[in-house]
Each structure stands twice: as C-alpha cells, then as structure tokens.
Design a protein around this motif. Structure first.
Motif, short mmCIF file in Angstrom:
data_model
loop_
_atom_site.label_atom_id
_atom_site.label_comp_id
_atom_site.label_asym_id
_atom_site.label_seq_id
_atom_site.Cartn_x
_atom_site.Cartn_y
_atom_site.Cartn_z
N THR A 181 0.84 -1.20 0.00
CA THR A 181 0.00 0.00 0.00
C THR A 181 0.88 1.25 0.00
OG1 THR A 181 -1.48 -1.27 1.37
CG2 THR A 181 -1.99 1.06 1.11
N ASP A 182 1.92 1.17 0.87
CA ASP A 182 2.84 2.31 0.91
C ASP A 182 3.46 2.56 -0.44
OD1 ASP A 182 2.28 2.79 3.45
OD2 ASP A 182 4.14 1.97 4.31
N GLN A 183 3.92 1.41 -1.02
CA GLN A 183 4.57 1.53 -2.34
C GLN A 183 3.61 2.12 -3.36
OE1 GLN A 183 5.98 -2.32 -3.38
NE2 GLN A 183 7.83 -2.15 -2.10
N LEU A 184 2.42 1.58 -3.31
CA LEU A 184 1.42 2.07 -4.26
C LEU A 184 1.20 3.57 -4.08
CD1 LEU A 184 -1.27 -0.70 -4.42
CD2 LEU A 184 -0.04 0.29 -6.32
N HIS A 185 1.18 3.93 -2.84
CA HIS A 185 0.97 5.33 -2.53
C HIS A 185 2.09 6.20 -3.13
CE1 HIS A 185 -0.90 8.55 -0.37
NE2 HIS A 185 0.27 8.91 0.17
N ALA A 186 3.33 5.67 -2.88
CA ALA A 186 4.49 6.40 -3.40
C ALA A 186 4.42 6.48 -4.92
CB ALA A 186 5.77 5.71 -2.95
N THR A 187 4.14 5.33 -5.52
CA THR A 187 4.05 5.28 -6.98
C THR A 187 3.00 6.26 -7.48
OG1 THR A 187 4.48 2.95 -6.73
CG2 THR A 187 3.89 3.68 -8.92
N ASN A 188 1.94 6.26 -6.75
CA ASN A 188 0.85 7.14 -7.13
C ASN A 188 1.29 8.60 -7.12
OD1 ASN A 188 -1.70 7.19 -8.02
ND2 ASN A 188 -2.61 7.56 -6.00
N LEU A 189 1.99 8.93 -6.03
CA LEU A 189 2.49 10.30 -5.92
C LEU A 189 3.42 10.63 -7.07
CD1 LEU A 189 3.30 10.84 -2.15
CD2 LEU A 189 1.72 12.13 -3.57
N PHE A 190 4.33 9.63 -7.31
CA PHE A 190 5.30 9.80 -8.40
C PHE A 190 4.58 10.02 -9.73
CE2 PHE A 190 7.79 7.67 -11.73
CZ PHE A 190 8.87 8.51 -11.72
N LEU A 191 3.58 9.15 -9.95
CA LEU A 191 2.84 9.25 -11.20
C LEU A 191 2.16 10.61 -11.33
CD1 LEU A 191 1.30 5.73 -11.68
CD2 LEU A 191 2.87 6.91 -13.19
N GLU A 192 1.63 11.02 -10.19
CA GLU A 192 0.95 12.31 -10.21
C GLU A 192 1.92 13.43 -10.62
OE1 GLU A 192 -1.04 13.46 -6.59
OE2 GLU A 192 -2.37 11.72 -6.82
N ARG A 193 3.13 13.33 -9.98
CA ARG A 193 4.15 14.32 -10.30
C ARG A 193 4.51 14.27 -11.78
NH1 ARG A 193 7.00 13.46 -5.66
NH2 ARG A 193 8.43 12.06 -6.72
N GLU A 194 4.68 12.99 -12.23
CA GLU A 194 5.05 12.80 -13.63
C GLU A 194 4.03 13.43 -14.57
OE1 GLU A 194 7.75 10.79 -15.44
OE2 GLU A 194 8.43 11.96 -13.73
N VAL A 195 2.81 13.15 -14.22
CA VAL A 195 1.72 13.67 -15.06
C VAL A 195 1.81 15.19 -15.09
CG1 VAL A 195 -0.77 13.98 -15.14
CG2 VAL A 195 0.19 11.70 -14.81
N LYS A 196 2.05 15.72 -13.89
CA LYS A 196 2.15 17.18 -13.78
C LYS A 196 3.31 17.70 -14.64
CE LYS A 196 1.66 20.24 -9.82
NZ LYS A 196 1.88 20.25 -8.37
N ASN A 197 4.48 16.98 -14.46
CA ASN A 197 5.66 17.36 -15.24
C ASN A 197 5.37 17.25 -16.73
OD1 ASN A 197 7.12 17.88 -13.03
ND2 ASN A 197 8.32 16.00 -13.05
N ASN A 198 4.74 16.13 -17.06
CA ASN A 198 4.44 15.89 -18.47
C ASN A 198 3.59 17.01 -19.03
OD1 ASN A 198 5.83 13.71 -19.17
ND2 ASN A 198 4.18 12.23 -18.99
N LEU A 199 2.64 17.37 -18.22
CA LEU A 199 1.76 18.46 -18.67
C LEU A 199 2.57 19.73 -18.91
CD1 LEU A 199 -1.47 18.09 -16.56
CD2 LEU A 199 -1.26 18.05 -19.06
N GLN A 200 3.48 19.96 -17.91
CA GLN A 200 4.31 21.16 -18.03
C GLN A 200 5.20 21.08 -19.27
OE1 GLN A 200 6.37 21.93 -14.42
NE2 GLN A 200 7.10 23.92 -15.10
N ALA A 201 5.81 19.86 -19.41
CA ALA A 201 6.70 19.64 -20.55
C ALA A 201 5.94 19.84 -21.85
CB ALA A 201 7.29 18.24 -20.49
N LYS A 202 4.73 19.31 -21.85
CA LYS A 202 3.92 19.43 -23.05
C LYS A 202 3.67 20.91 -23.37
CE LYS A 202 -0.21 17.50 -25.08
NZ LYS A 202 -1.56 17.03 -24.77
#
Lengths: 565, 142
Positions: free
Chosen positions: A176-197
């Motif tokens: 669950t912790d890992q998932l949570h972390a991954t989730n956070l990471f993914l969220e960040r990535e998505v955010k970054n991706n959006l910014q990059a885009k």
C-alpha cells in the motif's frame, strides 16, 4: 496403531494380549514403571483373589465358590489395558481349578464339577463382555484422541495461519505504501508531463515564429520528396505562395535544372540524398528556379529529419546568395587585379634593382677608369668633376638599394626565429669598417629574442652605423644595451656624439631626411625610416632621446611574447 | 702567367664587368684561365659539350640578370645535372633583393656577392674570393 474393526473384534483378544503395552488414545508411551502404574490395581486384585480363594477353601466343595472370581475380571476393567481382563479371567480360572482340588470334600461329584464349570463359564462370559466393553472404550478414546489431535493440529494450523495472516497484512501494508508512493510519483510525472507538453508547445510556437521570421528559406520534405511545410520567407524568395508549394514535388518545382539550364535528374539531387543516404549536404553552387522561371543562386543545407532512429524526410534551409555571389565576383576581380599589381610591382622592383643599377655602376666604373687612365689630360678641375660624378652615381646606387630594402620590409615574409641579440650585435660590429676613434661596447646582459634575424640585423646595423656616421666628434663611444621591461625588451643604442636638436626628433625618422647630406654617398635618409618600419611591424616602438652636443640614444622595443604582435 | 688546374667560368653579359673581373684577377696575380659566357645557355652549352670535359671549371661566377637564359634557369639546370652539380657557383649580381638571395641559396650556391661600384671593389671581390676559395689550388672537377 491398531484400529479394531467391529467384525474382527472377536478374533482379536488373543493378539491383544501379546501386543506391547500402549496407552490408548494418548499416543504417548508411558514412561512410569509398570509396578508404579499398577500398584493399587494389583493390590486390590491380589486382595480380592486371595480373599475369594480363602473363602473357596473354607467352603465345602459343591458351593459355587469360583463364581466370585467374576469380581476380579470386573475390577480388571479399572486397568487401562485390555489384556488384564484376560489375565484376571485366567487367574480366576486357575484359582477355581485349584479350589476344586484343595477345597474340603463335600457334595456329589457331578454337582461339584457342574458348579465349577458354571463358575468358569460365568468368569469367561464376563471377561468377554468386559473385553468388548474395553475395546469399545478404547475405540472411543482413540476417536477422541484423534479428534483432539486434529483439533490440536488445527490449533497449530491456526497459529501458522495467524502468522501468515500477519505477514500478509505487513506485506499488504508495504504494498500500500509503495502504491501510494508510486501514485504520488505518477501524479508528479503527469504534472511534469503536462508542463513539458506546455513547454514543448511553447517551443514549437517559438520555433515556428523563428522559422517564419527567419531571413532564410526553410522547408521540409517527406520521403517522396514532397514539400511538407515552407516558411513565408522561403516561399517569397521563390515567388510562390506557401500553399502552392506544400504537397508538391519540390525537385520538379524549383530544382529541376542546373545553373547552365541542363536537366538535373532527381537521382543526383543532393537535397534528396539527405534522406536517401542520411547525410547532410551543404551546397553553394546551385540555383533554385522561381515561379517566373528565373534562377536564383542559393546556398542550401539539406539535412535528414529523424523521428527516433528512422529518417522521415529532410529539412532544407536556403538563402539567396545573389548579392554574395556578386561580391565574390567583384572580390575575385579585385584580387586578380591586386595580384597583377603585385606582380607588376615585383617586376618593377626587379627592374629597378637590375636595370637602374647596372648603368649607374657603368657610370661609376667608367669614371674610375677615366680617372685612372686620363689623369693628366683631365687636370684638377676635370678630376673634381669626375669625382662628383662618381659620388652622385654611388649615392644614387645606395638610394636605390635603400628604397628596395624599405619596400622589401613587409612584402617578403621573413620568418621569426630565436636570435641571440648580443651575438648578433657583436657580428655586426666585427664587419664594420674599422674606426679607431670610436669605441663600440655591448653591455651585458643581452637577451635571446624571437625576431626575423635579418630584420633585426638591419635595425642594429642602421642604428650603429648611423651613430658612427653622424658622430661629429673626434672621439667617443657607442654603447648597445638592453633593459627588461614587463612585456617588452627595450634595446638602446647610445652614443656620446654631437647629438640631435629636439626639433629634428620627428624628422629623422622620415624618408630621405638626412641632417648632413653630403658626408657620405651611403647616407641616404632611408636607414632610420627603414628601422622604424621594421620595429613597428614587429610590434615595437622606436624613439630618440638626445641632448645636443652631449649624447644621442635610440630606443626600440621588442615584445617578449612572440604571439603578442 | 702561370695557368694551373681547371679554369674559372664567368657567366656574365656585361662587358665592363668581365673586363673589370679579368683585370682584378690579373692584379691579384691569380694565374687562372678564365672562360666567359654571355648568358646561361652559352655557358650550359660549353659545360655539356663532351670535348670540354677535361677542362670543366672548378668555380662559376654567375650573374643573375642575363638575356636568353638568366642565372636562375642556369642554376637550376646545372644543379639537376649529376655531373655538373658539384661545381661551386658564386652568384655575382647587382641585385640586393632578399628574394633573389633566398632563391639562389635555395639552389645550393656557394656564395652571393654584390657587384661593386668601382674598380677597387672588383679587386676586393677577387681578393675575398681567393681568400675564401684559394683559387689557384681548387681541386679539379671530373
């Protein structure tokens, strides 16, 4: 462990007697000693057996005394093991038989016998019943034991289960912790991706703006050679609208012919080669054809366009180089003119050095001969005239030489080399015509410098000879020395001759400026201007310090670093 | 006058210079036979003629500025000839140009002397030549 089936129970009693001692149901061997375990039982049985035996013996034969032994068998039920039932039955039987012989006689024989047999029957019937009871009891116990064991193993499994459960929970928690972390990471990535885009879009926009605003033409080609895009500047250069170019075969439209008008096959086109071979080309000698059919000379760079590792086309940047070409043509003309002029100048110098000097030498030598052979005829006046003639011819000769040398400085490329300045000056002094009244001194230390050796020799030669020639006193000395400065070597040629008046300081470096012109045919007024030219061309400065009637000092500098020129 | 060893070849188109040189040789008492050629071609013809082999010069005084074949061409011609390239050549010219000097030294000349302005100068030239080369004792070139 033996399990008794109901059908076979009856046959088992014999076997059971001889089987080893076990405690049924528990599954545990008994570690207590046999006597300890059964002492109360054995005491009771012994007491009963002896009591009954005594009773039997004290009664008359004919009384069914053996019947009492049934109690032995019954008590044996108390024992845990089945074989005691049989044991007590046998003991009862033996004691009954013994009682038959030992009891006091009485009654009739058949009655006595019948009594005894009946007793035995009863004992054995009880024993069988007891045994069956015991067997049932054992089975029950066994079943109970099994159940208990199962229950226990279940309990054990329960513990294991609980353990696993806990582990599982831990794992789940971790995951669950890992998932949570991954989730956070993914969220960040998505955010970054959006910014990059967003940035990419901005960059794209910027690029588009740049391409559109650029002064050069830019267009793209797909693998078929069709134009995918073109910037307005490019289209304007070619006289087309952007829409007229996009989607058309670029080669057929603007690159179909060579500058001389001959057909330019598509296969040889270097623009196409960019994506056919994956190499960039820069071409300067081709033309693009405008819409109105006129050619424009262009310089273009055709580069393959990659998407990942595959070539998807080419990008071509081009510019109109008509003006450049025109300038180049003009420059070429000018260069060839200059070259021509240079050759002419060289020829001129050559002509001067040979063709002007030869007749002068002729004049000089012939006047020498005149003097030698016709001395008497000429008389004093004639000799004077001839002397003047030869003086002037010689002067002219030196002037020509001086001019040529002056012209040569800078025209011919003299290579720099390390020169030991002290040694060079010493060599110059050695070859000077001997002059007893003037002492020449070199003040150590003199450095090693990097300079064109011949030019340095000319500089020192001119300065020293100049000092001697215009000394103007009967006796004195010339001193050559060097001072080390931060970035320069400063050489000094000092003499304590007549000196130079301040108003002449600038003039002496000018061409043909000779302060006392008539002393020698060799003083032409070129020497110092030549020295100045050499020194300045080699990154130095020259100046004079003087006190009229006291001394003259020529200073010139030489850069310490060869590269700083 | 004693004539010993191989001659000296003077390649020079100017009569005055030849006269002066000859006079200077005589005045310095150098008993050398002097052969003259008025340009490079003439000199080359003499040197390449088989009959002249035993009388090959052991020093050539070469002017640079000459008609038909100038000194540079002549120099290149004899320096590329295996038989003749051993003969020392001293350039004797009125040119003081560094380019000429560099070019002739590049073609392995043995010396470069500027023509003098007066008859005394010629005497000096020959004296220096003799001092340097010991003209009377130059070895014979084969």
């Amino acid at each position: 462990m033996d399990v008794f089936l109901n059908k076979r129970k009856a046959f088992f009693f014999l076997r059971v007697i001889f089987t080893e001692q076990r405690v049924m149901g528990t599954g545990h061997k008994i570690h207590k000693s046999w006597l300890q375990e059964y002492r109360w039982f054995l005491l009771l049985e012994g007491f009963l057996a002896s009591g009954i035996f005594y009773t039997d013996l004290s009664l008359e034969l004919g009384v069914a005394g053996g019947t009492l032994y049934v109690s032995l068998v019954l008590v044996a039920l108390w024992a845990r093991q089945k074989r005691y039932v049989w044991g007590m039955a046998v003991l009862g039987t033996l004691l009954t038989v013994l009682g038959y012989w030992l009891s006091p006689p009485g009654g009739e024989f058949w009655k006595v016998l019948t009594n005894r047999i009946l007793s035995l029957l009863i004992i054995w019937a009880t024993a069988v019943l007891c045994y069956l009871f015991k067997v049932n009891e054992f089975e029950l116990e066994e079943a109970h034991g099994k159940l208990e064991a199962q229950f226990r193993s279940l309990a054990k499994k329960d513990v294991a289960l609980e353990y696993f459960n806990r582990k599982l929970e831990e794992k789940v928690e971790q995951r669950t912790d890992q998932l949570h972390a991954t989730n956070l990471f993914l969220e960040r990535e998505v955010k970054n991706n959006l910014q990059a885009k967003k940035e990419l879009e901005n960059a794209h926009l910027r690029l588009k703006t740049i391409v559109n605003a650029a002064g050069v033409g830019v267009y793209g080609l797909d693998l078929e050679g069709k134009t995918t895009f073109c910037n307005p500047a490019g289209a304007a250069m070619l006289g087309y609208q952007v829409e007229e170019l996009v989607g058309k075969s670029q080669h057929a439209l603007i690159h179909h012919s060579r500058p001389d008008g001959s057909t330019y096959p598509k296969e040889e086109c270097l623009i196409y080669s960019a994506f056919a071979k994956g190499v960039s080309y820069r071409v300067r000698d081709e033309v693009f054809w405008r819409k109105d059919g006129t050619p424009i000379p262009v310089e273009y760079i055709s580069s393959p366009l990659y998407e990942g590792k595959t070539i998807v086309g080419a990008v071509v940047t081009f510019k109109d180089i008509s003006a450049q070409k025109q300038i180049e043509r003009e420059r070429e003309i000018l260069l060839s003119d200059l070259e021509h002029k240079n050759i002419e100048l060289k020829n001129f110098a050559h002509a001067v050095s040979h063709d002007l000097k030869e007749p002068l030498r002729g004049i000089s030598i012939n006047s020498n001969w005149l003097l030698q052979d016709y001395e008497e005829v000429l008389g004093e006046a004639g000799k004077k005239l001839l002397d003047r003639l030869s003086f002037n011819a010689e002067k002219m000769y030196h002037l020509i030489n001086g001019l040529l040398k002056f012209a040569e400085v800078g025209n011919s490329k003299e290579l720099s080399a390390p020169v030991q300045s002290g040694y060079l000056v010493a060599t110059i002094i050695r070859y000077l015509p001997p002059e007893k009244s003037i002492e020449i001194e070199i003040k150590a230390p003199m450095p090693e410098i990097v300079y064109p050796p011949i030019l340095l020799e000319q500089v020192f030669q001119n300065l020293i000879v100049n000092g001697i020639r215009h000394f103007g006193k009967k006796k004195g000395k010339v001193v050559v020395s060097c001072i080390s400065q931060e970035k320069f070597w400063c050489f000094r040629v000092w003499d304590n001759g007549q000196g130079i008046k301040k108003q002449h300081f600038d003039r002496i470096f000018e061409m043909f400026q000779c302060l006392d012109r008539h002393t020698s045919p060799e003083s032409t007024g070129i020497g110092l201007s030549l020295v100045k030219k050499v020194v300045e061309q080699n990154g130095g400065k020259i100046w004079v310090e003087s006190e009229f009637g006291e001394y003259t000092c020529f200073n010139f500098t030489v850069p310490k670093k060869f590269n700083e020129r | 006058m004693m004539r010993n060893g191989s001659p000296i070849l003077i390649v020079e188109d100017n009569e005055t210079d030849i006269l002066c040189l000859k006079e200077a040789f005589e005045k310095n008492d150098i008993g050398k036979e002097i052969i003259t050629a008025s340009n490079g071609e003439e000199a080359l013809a003499y040197l390449k003629n088989d009959s002249s082999t035993p009388r090959l010069p052991n020093l050539i005084l070469l002017d640079l500025n000459m008609p038909i074949m100038n000194g540079f061409e002549f120099l290149r011609a004899i320096k590329s000839d295996t038989r003749l390239k051993a003969i020392p050549v001293v350039v004797f010219t009125s040119s003081t140009s560094r380019a000429d000097m560099n070019e002739t030294y590049g073609n392995c000349v043995a010396g470069y002397i500027e023509k003098p302005m007066d008859t005394k100068g010629y005497l000096e030239v020959v004296r220096v030549l003799n001092q340097y080369w010991s003209l009377s004792y130059l070895p014979t070139i084969n």
